[in-house]
Design a protein around this motif. Sequence first.
Motif, PDB file in Angstrom:
ATOM      1  N   HIS A  28      -8.941   9.908 -32.961  1.00 11.24           N
ATOM      2  CA  HIS A  28      -9.443   8.245 -32.982  1.00 11.24           C
ATOM      3  C   HIS A  28      -9.691   7.581 -31.273  1.00 11.24           C
ATOM      4  CE1 HIS A  28      -6.447  10.226 -35.629  1.00 11.24           C
ATOM      5  NE2 HIS A  28      -5.479   9.494 -36.131  1.00 11.24           N
ATOM      6  N   TRP A  29      -9.518   8.435 -30.511  1.00 10.60           N
ATOM      7  CA  TRP A  29     -10.044   7.780 -29.381  1.00 10.60           C
ATOM      8  C   TRP A  29     -11.098   7.579 -29.371  1.00 10.60           C
ATOM      9  CZ3 TRP A  29      -7.358   6.564 -24.183  1.00 10.60           C
ATOM     10  CH2 TRP A  29      -6.629   7.048 -24.586  1.00 10.60           C
ATOM     11  N   GLU A  30     -12.039   7.889 -29.739  1.00  8.30           N
ATOM     12  CA  GLU A  30     -13.174   8.191 -29.824  1.00  8.30           C
ATOM     13  C   GLU A  30     -13.614   6.823 -31.204  1.00  8.30           C
ATOM     14  OE1 GLU A  30     -15.127  12.225 -29.808  1.00  8.30           O
ATOM     15  OE2 GLU A  30     -14.758  11.493 -31.725  1.00  8.30           O
ATOM     16  N   ARG A 324      -1.136  14.740 -23.149  1.00  7.80           N
ATOM     17  CA  ARG A 324      -1.623  13.855 -24.415  1.00  7.80           C
ATOM     18  C   ARG A 324      -0.783  13.157 -25.047  1.00  7.80           C
ATOM     19  NH1 ARG A 324      -2.846  17.420 -27.331  1.00  7.80           N
ATOM     20  NH2 ARG A 324      -1.316  17.327 -29.513  1.00  7.80           N
ATOM     21  N   ARG A 325      -0.128  13.208 -25.073  1.00 10.83           N
ATOM     22  CA  ARG A 325       1.410  12.659 -25.827  1.00 10.83           C
ATOM     23  C   ARG A 325       1.635  11.387 -25.245  1.00 10.83           C
ATOM     24  NH1 ARG A 325       4.319   9.124 -27.993  1.00 10.83           N
ATOM     25  NH2 ARG A 325       6.992   9.673 -27.824  1.00 10.83           N
ATOM     26  N   LEU A 326       1.541  11.416 -23.589  1.00  5.68           N
ATOM     27  CA  LEU A 326       1.350   9.851 -23.530  1.00  5.68           C
ATOM     28  C   LEU A 326       0.609   9.118 -24.013  1.00  5.68           C
ATOM     29  CD1 LEU A 326       2.995   8.441 -21.094  1.00  5.68           C
ATOM     30  CD2 LEU A 326       2.820   9.359 -19.292  1.00  5.68           C
ATOM     31  N   ALA A 327      -0.771   9.580 -23.215  1.00  9.44           N
ATOM     32  CA  ALA A 327      -1.825   9.055 -23.320  1.00  9.44           C
ATOM     33  C   ALA A 327      -1.736   8.475 -25.201  1.00  9.44           C
ATOM     34  CB  ALA A 327      -3.342   9.086 -22.894  1.00  9.44           C
ATOM     35  N   SER A 328      -1.696   9.269 -25.698  1.00 14.15           N
ATOM     36  CA  SER A 328      -2.546   8.360 -27.391  1.00 14.15           C
ATOM     37  C   SER A 328      -0.832   7.740 -28.047  1.00 14.15           C
ATOM     38  CB  SER A 328      -2.157   9.233 -28.302  1.00 14.15           C
ATOM     39  OG  SER A 328      -3.148  10.708 -28.424  1.00 14.15           O
ATOM     40  N   ALA A 329       0.508   7.638 -26.654  1.00 13.55           N
ATOM     41  CA  ALA A 329       1.333   6.817 -27.564  1.00 13.55           C
ATOM     42  C   ALA A 329       1.245   5.979 -27.390  1.00 13.55           C
ATOM     43  CB  ALA A 329       2.549   7.065 -26.876  1.00 13.55           C
ATOM     44  N   THR A 330       0.382   5.014 -25.691  1.00 11.37           N
ATOM     45  CA  THR A 330       0.270   4.018 -24.910  1.00 11.37           C
ATOM     46  C   THR A 330      -0.947   2.870 -26.019  1.00 11.37           C
ATOM     47  OG1 THR A 330       0.742   4.714 -23.452  1.00 11.37           O
ATOM     48  CG2 THR A 330      -0.304   3.071 -22.866  1.00 11.37           C
ATOM     49  N   ARG A 332      -2.034   3.586 -29.090  1.00 11.10           N
ATOM     50  CA  ARG A 332      -1.671   3.135 -30.356  1.00 11.10           C
ATOM     51  C   ARG A 332      -0.929   2.633 -30.462  1.00 11.10           C
ATOM     52  NH1 ARG A 332       3.450   5.531 -33.429  1.00 11.10           N
ATOM     53  NH2 ARG A 332       2.492   5.970 -35.542  1.00 11.10           N
ATOM     54  N   HIS A 333       0.291   2.511 -29.970  1.00 11.79           N
ATOM     55  CA  HIS A 333       1.269   1.260 -29.100  1.00 11.79           C
ATOM     56  C   HIS A 333       0.699  -0.123 -29.200  1.00 11.79           C
ATOM     57  CE1 HIS A 333       4.927  -1.177 -28.415  1.00 11.79           C
ATOM     58  NE2 HIS A 333       3.589  -1.582 -27.454  1.00 11.79           N
ATOM     59  N   PHE A 334      -0.605  -0.198 -28.561  1.00 12.60           N
ATOM     60  CA  PHE A 334      -1.078  -1.651 -28.237  1.00 12.60           C
ATOM     61  C   PHE A 334      -1.911  -1.405 -29.351  1.00 12.60           C
ATOM     62  CE2 PHE A 334      -0.728  -1.244 -23.402  1.00 12.60           C
ATOM     63  CZ  PHE A 334      -0.434  -2.423 -22.790  1.00 12.60           C
ATOM     64  N   VAL A 335      -2.677  -0.715 -29.376  1.00 14.04           N
ATOM     65  CA  VAL A 335      -3.709  -0.931 -31.116  1.00 14.04           C
ATOM     66  C   VAL A 335      -2.799  -1.167 -32.466  1.00 14.04           C
ATOM     67  CG1 VAL A 335      -4.814   0.589 -32.854  1.00 14.04           C
ATOM     68  CG2 VAL A 335      -5.322   0.974 -30.176  1.00 14.04           C
ATOM     69  N   ARG A 336      -1.789  -0.975 -32.314  1.00  8.61           N
ATOM     70  CA  ARG A 336      -0.672  -1.690 -34.218  1.00  8.61           C
ATOM     71  C   ARG A 336       0.065  -2.142 -33.553  1.00  8.61           C
ATOM     72  NH1 ARG A 336       3.951   2.873 -34.723  1.00  8.61           N
ATOM     73  NH2 ARG A 336       3.669   2.193 -37.140  1.00  8.61           N
ATOM     74  N   ASN A 337      -0.098  -3.194 -32.619  1.00  5.32           N
ATOM     75  CA  ASN A 337       0.329  -4.245 -31.811  1.00  5.32           C
ATOM     76  C   ASN A 337      -0.214  -5.586 -31.854  1.00  5.32           C
ATOM     77  OD1 ASN A 337       3.118  -3.749 -31.745  1.00  5.32           O
ATOM     78  ND2 ASN A 337       2.917  -1.812 -31.225  1.00  5.32           N
ATOM     79  N   GLY A 338      -2.262  -5.107 -32.575  1.00  4.40           N
ATOM     80  CA  GLY A 338      -2.435  -6.493 -31.845  1.00  4.40           C
ATOM     81  C   GLY A 338      -3.511  -6.284 -30.997  1.00  4.40           C
ATOM     82  N   ALA A 339      -3.466  -5.512 -30.172  1.00  5.39           N
ATOM     83  CA  ALA A 339      -4.732  -4.908 -28.785  1.00  5.39           C
ATOM     84  C   ALA A 339      -5.553  -3.923 -29.642  1.00  5.39           C
ATOM     85  CB  ALA A 339      -4.181  -5.131 -28.334  1.00  5.39           C
TER      86      ALA A 339
END
Length: 680
Positions: A28-30, A324-330, A332-339
């Motif tokens: 997902h990061w890539e 990883r939980r912290l990094a992926s959550a952050t 993912r949060h922005f990606v799902r909210n339009g950034a």
Amino acid sequence: MPPPAAPGFPLPPEDRRLSPHTGWSRAHWESVADHLLDALLPFAGPAGASVRPPGPPSWSGPEVDGLEGFARGFLLLALRLAGAGGADPAGRAERWALGLAAGARRGGPGAWPEITDCSQQIVEAASIAVGLHLSRPWLWDRLPGPTRCRLADWLSGTVGRRTRDNNHVLFQVVVAEFLHSVGALDSRAGIDAGLDRVDAWYRGDGWYQDGPVRRGDYRDDADGTVHQGRSTYDAGERFDYYNAWGFHYYTLLWARMAGPRADARAAVYRHRLHAYLAQYVRLFGADGAPVHHGRSLSYRFACLAPVWLGAQEDATPLPPGLTRRLASATLRHFVRNGAPDDRGLLPLGWYGAFRPSAQAYSGPGAPYAAGKGFLGLLLPPEHPVWTAPEEALPVERADYTTALPVPGFLVHGTRADGLVRLLNHGSHYLTAPPSTRRDDPHYAKLAYSTRTGPEVGGAAGEQRLDNHIALVSPAGQVSRRERIHRVVVTDRYAASWHRPRTDDDALPPECRIDSVSVVLGAWEVRVHRVAAPAGHTVREGGHPLADREPLATGITGTRAAVRRGDGLLSVLLGLHGWTGAHVRHGYGANAFGTHSAVPYCSAVTAAPDPTAGPVRESIHVSAVLLTARGPDPAHEALPQGLTVTVEGLGVRLAARGHPTWLIRPGTPDPVRGCPDGVSA
């Protein structure tokens, strides 16, 4: 803010076995990195040396903005390339290499602007230097000799230049270290001097102040007199995400560049990062959202840089699965909210475009500093941060109130709704003399959170209403919270005071507001001792909410409430000293949505009395709630057995299951536990 939506680009399938909280993996990061890089291509200049996404220019102008977009995009490219071990099936590196060559060719069609004192070019030179270092085997080492010489020559323009006396010192340091590493600079004097300068700003617990004490004339907060040659402007009172994506990021990347000669300093920097991350992890909500506080917030997930660095440098208290939980959550949060947005771009703003929350120094390419958040790609796929199962964040495990005494923050997280709030009793943003009027809404508020942002656009920002206590003159002048004088910060309460000032400087120097915050369950109780002229209005606001649609509101007595469509609720309840409750609506004033609303209370000070002094003192007590637990009335109820007893300028605060406090704002010891202990 609308409910999270699926991103506008394809992502790999989720892996809920390995990542039960987010479903995200390294793939997902890539994928996000590739999408961000490819979306920039249409905005590259003809020579490839500038990248100018749509958006208003910065104060540096479009030419420098083009360099900014290129340099920050190049850093992301370098991280992606290095993380893949040089594999580049899409051929992205070749395009960026052509841009490097064109930018460094003085007089050419794509030449970068020359580096001058205190310029944005110094900032962007650091991104280029770091990117060249990280991708050295696949880019720098393969560039033609003349191109390498021209790049070194352009980067050398930073050597000996004056920089802004804050985190910018580190930009010069890392450029010089890169030049030294490729044989283009002999002297290390500037490197060592810069690092010594930054070390002097370290204040403990992993926190750096962003610059030194300034010297100049100032008006003393204590008595209003003017002193020559001294200044109350102390950059050490400004703490923000520049600790994350500035100080810790550049000091440890410098150490990586410098190799064994940096061992002694690197050990110190690792120790500092370890201490910082122990506190930093508590600034993120269960959805991955970071607390919305400070400047350059358009950098978004750049805030993840120190999280990854901790894992890379063995300098973290966080287990690999939590990292990883912290990094992926952050992310993912922005990606799902339009950034990024539907064009694949990161606009100036928080989720979507919102220019009022950005600073004048930021051009349309500035948000690509977010690339720093992809440092985790440098860790190989077999590293534990990519293979360990995700672990729950602190706010998902238990409620907490945590004192961060160095920056003056009391952090308040609630497990039931995953919300984190930051109560601010120490960090502010002043500018050096002769400037005397600044209360940046991203620093001056009483509180911030992971689900709300301050009102900053248009008239709403000038009204200074949300999470602010103000004196309002009969002429409508609203006081500012400028320098915040920290008194005490503990795991249960925090206190500070400030000297309110208005644009017309009409308030007498005897005016003062002392504030105490006490956390009781999901509520914050604020106690203010206010010294104000007669006939002025005292006004305090709660957390602002924002959404795409108008918000629901309600007023009963001295209680004002605002509710968002998803159930997020903000309440301000006047418990003592307030005579009315209100809600003010805004439009285009908040990074979290077009429509916004703020609950607030007000009261008018006593009538003028010619026999009294220039100010009258009064006590004002309010209860503040920000919760996302839903519409159940039980979630909005005050702590059981809450009682507020005011005697003179002191307050006795009690609630069932909590300590009983004697609160005397304006005294050296403003909060004391009562002898009778916990209320039954």
